[in-house]
Design an enzyme around this catalytic site. Structure first.
Site, PDB file in Angstrom:
ATOM      1  N   HIS A 120      32.519  33.590  33.738  1.00  0.00           N
ATOM      2  CA  HIS A 120      33.466  33.272  32.679  1.00  0.00           C
ATOM      3  C   HIS A 120      34.829  33.879  32.994  1.00  0.00           C
ATOM      4  CE1 HIS A 120      29.929  32.173  30.221  1.00  0.00           C
ATOM      5  NE2 HIS A 120      30.790  31.489  29.507  1.00  0.00           N
ATOM      6  N   HIS A 121      35.805  33.505  32.192  1.00  0.00           N
ATOM      7  CA  HIS A 121      37.180  33.983  32.330  1.00  0.00           C
ATOM      8  C   HIS A 121      37.270  35.497  32.133  1.00  0.00           C
ATOM      9  CE1 HIS A 121      37.337  34.252  27.900  1.00  0.00           C
ATOM     10  NE2 HIS A 121      36.646  33.128  27.933  1.00  0.00           N
ATOM     11  N   LYS A 154      36.655  37.428  28.560  1.00  0.00           N
ATOM     12  CA  LYS A 154      35.398  37.465  27.821  1.00  0.00           C
ATOM     13  C   LYS A 154      34.894  38.908  27.781  1.00  0.00           C
ATOM     14  CE  LYS A 154      30.890  35.228  27.351  1.00  0.00           C
ATOM     15  NZ  LYS A 154      31.119  34.953  25.917  1.00  0.00           N
TER      16      LYS A 154
END
Length: 263
Positions: free
Chosen positions: A152-153, A156
């Site tokens: 994820h980015h 997060k």
């Protein structure tokens, strides 16, 4: 159906606002942000160049104007919103992840009074993937090692992701096991050989990755990979709208996307 959006100034909140504005059967009636946000007072559609007449607010009393709240914020914010939803009789779609046991219990308690869809991932494709994992795990319950990977980015804040946990739970359930009893959350140093029947997790955080998830079933001479990759947050937004529509027929109770999709 009158919809409120939490986290209205964030990326996911804006995606949800746009989806609601484009839906002929839904009406945006409230847009919430955290207390003191510089977005307070702005039109909820300003980022689209649209005048919606709905002003972004940090006043939870705005929820009284809605029939359903869609919330992808953080656990502490969601629980505050949930308390107000219970007070005003507003249904709730919760896509927030990272709740502890007490937070999950609060959601369950609120569902005795209002209808809630609570799911780690609102994507239709991800929820189909959960079903595929159940089938695969039942068939690959011997001679195969299961590993869950997610990326994820960089912003997060919880790990592993709620979706990764749900994927691990799907495998563990198919193996008639409790995930907490068989999960390896991290590996470092001299770990020894891999133990049979465990489920390993690995996590990447970086850049602007929306969400990649893969479950590996590694056997002798072969490897099966079941993967879901999100290329846009629009998939989460559209799934959330399906969840809100599902709740229109419910007075109270706790549901997930498997219920919404009748999987």
């Amino acid at each position: 159906m009158r919809i409120a959006i939490a986290g209205a100034s964030g990326r996911m909140g804006q995606m949800l606002i746009e989806a609601v504005l484009d839906a002929s059967d839904l009406k945006l009636t409230a847009a919430l942000v955290r207390a003191g946000s510089p977005a307070v007072g702005q039109d909820a559609g300003a980022f689209l160049g649209r005048d919606t007449g709905v002003r972004i607010t940090d006043d939870l009393k705005a929820l009284a104007q809605a029939e359903c709240l869609i919330d992808f914020t953080r656990p502490e914010g969601t629980l505050a919103h949930l308390k107000a939803c219970t007070e005003y009789g507003v249904k709730c779609v919760i896509g927030t992840t990272g709740f502890d046991t007490q937070g999950k219990q609060a959601i369950h308690a609120a569902s005795q009074k209002i209808a809630i869809v609570f799911a780690p991932n609102m994507s239709v494709g991800v929820n189909v993937t959960f079903k595929l994992l159940e089938v695969a795990a039942r068939l690959l319950n011997s001679g195969y090692d299961a590993e869950v990977f997610e990326a994820h980015h960089r912003n997060k804040v919880d790990a592993p992701s709620g979706t990764a946990l749900a994927m691990g739970q799907a495998v563990a359930h198919a193996w008639n096991e409790n995930l907490d009893d068989i999960a390896d959350w991290a590996r470092h140093g001299h770990t020894g050989v891999r133990q049979t029947g465990r489920i390993g997790f690995s996590v990447v955080r970086g850049g602007d990755i929306i969400g990649d998830h893969t479950v590996y079933f590694c056997g002798t001479g072969e490897r099966i990979e079941i993967t879901h990759r999100a290329s846009s947050r629009a998939t989460y937004a559209q799934g959330s709208l399906r969840a809100a529509r599902y709740l229109a027929r419910k007075q109270h109770g706790l549901f997930d996307m498997q219920d919404v999709l009748a999987i």
